[in-house]
Design a protein around this motif. Structure first.
Motif, PDB file in Angstrom:
ATOM      1  N   MET A   1       0.841  -1.181   0.000  1.00 23.12           N
ATOM      2  CA  MET A   1       0.000   0.000   0.000  1.00 23.12           C
ATOM      3  C   MET A   1       0.886   1.243   0.000  1.00 23.12           C
ATOM      4  O   MET A   1       1.893   1.292   0.694  1.00 23.12           O
ATOM      5  CB  MET A   1      -0.883  -0.011   1.234  1.00 23.12           C
ATOM      6  CG  MET A   1      -1.934   1.055   1.191  1.00 23.12           C
ATOM      7  SD  MET A   1      -3.240   0.638   2.349  1.00 23.12           S
ATOM      8  CE  MET A   1      -3.334   2.173   3.215  1.00 23.12           C
ATOM      9  N   SER A   2       0.496   2.232  -0.772  1.00 24.21           N
ATOM     10  CA  SER A   2       1.344   3.413  -0.888  1.00 24.21           C
ATOM     11  C   SER A   2       1.048   4.437   0.207  1.00 24.21           C
ATOM     12  O   SER A   2      -0.048   4.501   0.750  1.00 24.21           O
ATOM     13  CB  SER A   2       1.172   4.055  -2.261  1.00 24.21           C
ATOM     14  OG  SER A   2      -0.106   4.616  -2.377  1.00 24.21           O
ATOM     15  N   GLU A   3       2.060   5.229   0.481  1.00 22.24           N
ATOM     16  CA  GLU A   3       1.936   6.342   1.417  1.00 22.24           C
ATOM     17  C   GLU A   3       1.671   7.596   0.612  1.00 22.24           C
ATOM     18  O   GLU A   3       2.060   7.699  -0.543  1.00 22.24           O
ATOM     19  CB  GLU A   3       3.246   6.552   2.172  1.00 22.24           C
ATOM     20  CG  GLU A   3       3.658   5.413   3.051  1.00 22.24           C
ATOM     21  CD  GLU A   3       5.010   5.703   3.698  1.00 22.24           C
ATOM     22  OE1 GLU A   3       5.184   6.814   4.216  1.00 22.24           O
ATOM     23  OE2 GLU A   3       5.857   4.819   3.648  1.00 22.24           O
ATOM     24  N   THR A   4       1.045   8.581   1.238  1.00 21.05           N
ATOM     25  CA  THR A   4       0.819   9.857   0.579  1.00 21.05           C
ATOM     26  C   THR A   4       1.644  10.929   1.265  1.00 21.05           C
ATOM     27  O   THR A   4       1.647  11.039   2.492  1.00 21.05           O
ATOM     28  CB  THR A   4      -0.671  10.253   0.625  1.00 21.05           C
ATOM     29  OG1 THR A   4      -1.429   9.250  -0.051  1.00 21.05           O
ATOM     30  CG2 THR A   4      -0.900  11.594  -0.051  1.00 21.05           C
ATOM     31  N   ILE A   5       2.342  11.695   0.457  1.00 12.67           N
ATOM     32  CA  ILE A   5       3.050  12.884   0.934  1.00 12.67           C
ATOM     33  C   ILE A   5       2.292  14.082   0.376  1.00 12.67           C
ATOM     34  O   ILE A   5       2.033  14.161  -0.827  1.00 12.67           O
ATOM     35  CB  ILE A   5       4.513  12.910   0.466  1.00 12.67           C
ATOM     36  CG1 ILE A   5       5.285  11.740   1.076  1.00 12.67           C
ATOM     37  CG2 ILE A   5       5.174  14.241   0.837  1.00 12.67           C
ATOM     38  CD1 ILE A   5       6.722  11.629   0.608  1.00 12.67           C
ATOM     39  N   VAL A   6       1.921  14.997   1.248  1.00 13.20           N
ATOM     40  CA  VAL A   6       1.197  16.189   0.825  1.00 13.20           C
ATOM     41  C   VAL A   6       2.206  17.286   0.534  1.00 13.20           C
ATOM     42  O   VAL A   6       3.126  17.534   1.321  1.00 13.20           O
ATOM     43  CB  VAL A   6       0.186  16.637   1.893  1.00 13.20           C
ATOM     44  CG1 VAL A   6      -0.523  17.913   1.466  1.00 13.20           C
ATOM     45  CG2 VAL A   6      -0.831  15.532   2.156  1.00 13.20           C
ATOM     46  N   ALA A 102      -4.878  24.775   4.674  1.00  9.59           N
ATOM     47  CA  ALA A 102      -5.183  23.824   3.602  1.00  9.59           C
ATOM     48  C   ALA A 102      -4.246  22.618   3.670  1.00  9.59           C
ATOM     49  O   ALA A 102      -4.671  21.475   3.456  1.00  9.59           O
ATOM     50  CB  ALA A 102      -5.077  24.513   2.246  1.00  9.59           C
ATOM     51  N   LEU A 103      -2.973  22.866   3.967  1.00 10.86           N
ATOM     52  CA  LEU A 103      -2.009  21.769   4.099  1.00 10.86           C
ATOM     53  C   LEU A 103      -2.396  20.862   5.260  1.00 10.86           C
ATOM     54  O   LEU A 103      -2.405  19.635   5.124  1.00 10.86           O
ATOM     55  CB  LEU A 103      -0.598  22.321   4.295  1.00 10.86           C
ATOM     56  CG  LEU A 103       0.492  21.288   4.567  1.00 10.86           C
ATOM     57  CD1 LEU A 103       0.722  20.412   3.341  1.00 10.86           C
ATOM     58  CD2 LEU A 103       1.787  21.973   4.972  1.00 10.86           C
ATOM     59  N   VAL A 104      -2.730  21.437   6.390  1.00 10.87           N
ATOM     60  CA  VAL A 104      -3.113  20.654   7.564  1.00 10.87           C
ATOM     61  C   VAL A 104      -4.340  19.797   7.256  1.00 10.87           C
ATOM     62  O   VAL A 104      -4.378  18.601   7.559  1.00 10.87           O
ATOM     63  CB  VAL A 104      -3.363  21.581   8.782  1.00 10.87           C
ATOM     64  CG1 VAL A 104      -4.009  20.822   9.933  1.00 10.87           C
ATOM     65  CG2 VAL A 104      -2.062  22.234   9.232  1.00 10.87           C
ATOM     66  N   THR A 105      -5.330  20.392   6.609  1.00  6.24           N
ATOM     67  CA  THR A 105      -6.542  19.662   6.244  1.00  6.24           C
ATOM     68  C   THR A 105      -6.220  18.502   5.313  1.00  6.24           C
ATOM     69  O   THR A 105      -6.722  17.385   5.488  1.00  6.24           O
ATOM     70  CB  THR A 105      -7.557  20.618   5.584  1.00  6.24           C
ATOM     71  OG1 THR A 105      -7.887  21.654   6.521  1.00  6.24           O
ATOM     72  CG2 THR A 105      -8.813  19.890   5.166  1.00  6.24           C
ATOM     73  N   ALA A 106      -5.362  18.747   4.322  1.00  2.00           N
ATOM     74  CA  ALA A 106      -4.999  17.695   3.359  1.00  2.00           C
ATOM     75  C   ALA A 106      -4.200  16.582   4.032  1.00  2.00           C
ATOM     76  O   ALA A 106      -4.416  15.402   3.741  1.00  2.00           O
ATOM     77  CB  ALA A 106      -4.209  18.287   2.195  1.00  2.00           C
ATOM     78  N   VAL A 107      -3.302  16.925   4.919  1.00  3.03           N
ATOM     79  CA  VAL A 107      -2.520  15.907   5.635  1.00  3.03           C
ATOM     80  C   VAL A 107      -3.448  15.014   6.439  1.00  3.03           C
ATOM     81  O   VAL A 107      -3.323  13.783   6.425  1.00  3.03           O
ATOM     82  CB  VAL A 107      -1.448  16.569   6.538  1.00  3.03           C
ATOM     83  CG1 VAL A 107      -0.891  15.582   7.551  1.00  3.03           C
ATOM     84  CG2 VAL A 107      -0.322  17.152   5.695  1.00  3.03           C
ATOM     85  N   GLN A 108      -4.402  15.621   7.115  1.00  2.00           N
ATOM     86  CA  GLN A 108      -5.352  14.833   7.907  1.00  2.00           C
ATOM     87  C   GLN A 108      -6.248  13.985   7.021  1.00  2.00           C
ATOM     88  O   GLN A 108      -6.496  12.813   7.318  1.00  2.00           O
ATOM     89  CB  GLN A 108      -6.171  15.759   8.808  1.00  2.00           C
ATOM     90  CG  GLN A 108      -5.321  16.410   9.883  1.00  2.00           C
ATOM     91  CD  GLN A 108      -6.014  17.546  10.614  1.00  2.00           C
ATOM     92  OE1 GLN A 108      -7.025  18.076  10.160  1.00  2.00           O
ATOM     93  NE2 GLN A 108      -5.453  17.944  11.743  1.00  2.00           N
ATOM     94  N   ALA A 109      -6.721  14.541   5.909  1.00  2.00           N
ATOM     95  CA  ALA A 109      -7.618  13.814   5.015  1.00  2.00           C
ATOM     96  C   ALA A 109      -6.933  12.611   4.362  1.00  2.00           C
ATOM     97  O   ALA A 109      -7.570  11.590   4.114  1.00  2.00           O
ATOM     98  CB  ALA A 109      -8.149  14.753   3.928  1.00  2.00           C
TER      99      ALA A 109
END
Length: 157
Positions: A1-6, A102-109
């Protein structure tokens, strides 16, 4: 499974930025989610001080102002194309809220464990540690790498 980097960026990503991002974890399956804010929220006075500190002449600043900046949607599409050409999966969004929020929201999402901020050098913010990367790291409690666009220089976050 891949990880996501924002990735939070203030301008379209360049090939050098994609190379830096893909070099972060060459041994892991990583996807990127790009956040491009509609507005940077930078003060004109701070922008002027930054330009002067980088020895940019007023003539060059006028030329840049005259040049059309791409709309956020175009800048995002360009950034995603650059990442896809580099061989990585990438999604993205244009964010109307404040860039760091926006970055914080995307990291959490995306349940990301890592974030990257890519900007031009900003002398005032970088010196006084009010840059996006420092502010995001304070809010997230996660590693936030600050890269300068188009180069391999790392900001001091």
């Amino acid at each position: 499974m891949s990880e996501t980097i924002v990735v939070l960026t203030e301008q379209p990503l360049l090939d050098a930025d994609a190379a830096n991002l893909t070099a972060l974890h060459p041994d892991r399956d990583v996807d990127f989610h790009v956040v491009l804010p509609t507005r940077t929220g930078r003060s004109l006075l701070v922008e002027l001080i930054d330009r002067l500190s980088l020895f940019e002449l007023p003539e060059r600043a006028r030329q840049e102002q005259g040049a059309r900046r791409p709309r956020p949607e175009q800048a995002l599409a360009s950034s995603l194309a650059v990442l896809q050409r580099a061989g990585v999966a990438a999604t993205g969004e244009v964010a109307a809220e404040k860039p760091v929020d926006a970055l914080v929201t995307a990291v959490q999402a995306h349940d990301a464990r890592e974030a990257v901020v890519i900007t031009a050098p900003h002398a005032v913010e970088d010196t006084f540690h009010t840059d996006w990367a420092t502010r995001a790291q304070d809010k997230l409690g996660l590693p936030v790498l600050h890269l300068y666009s188009g180069s391999s220089f790392i900001g001091d976050s």
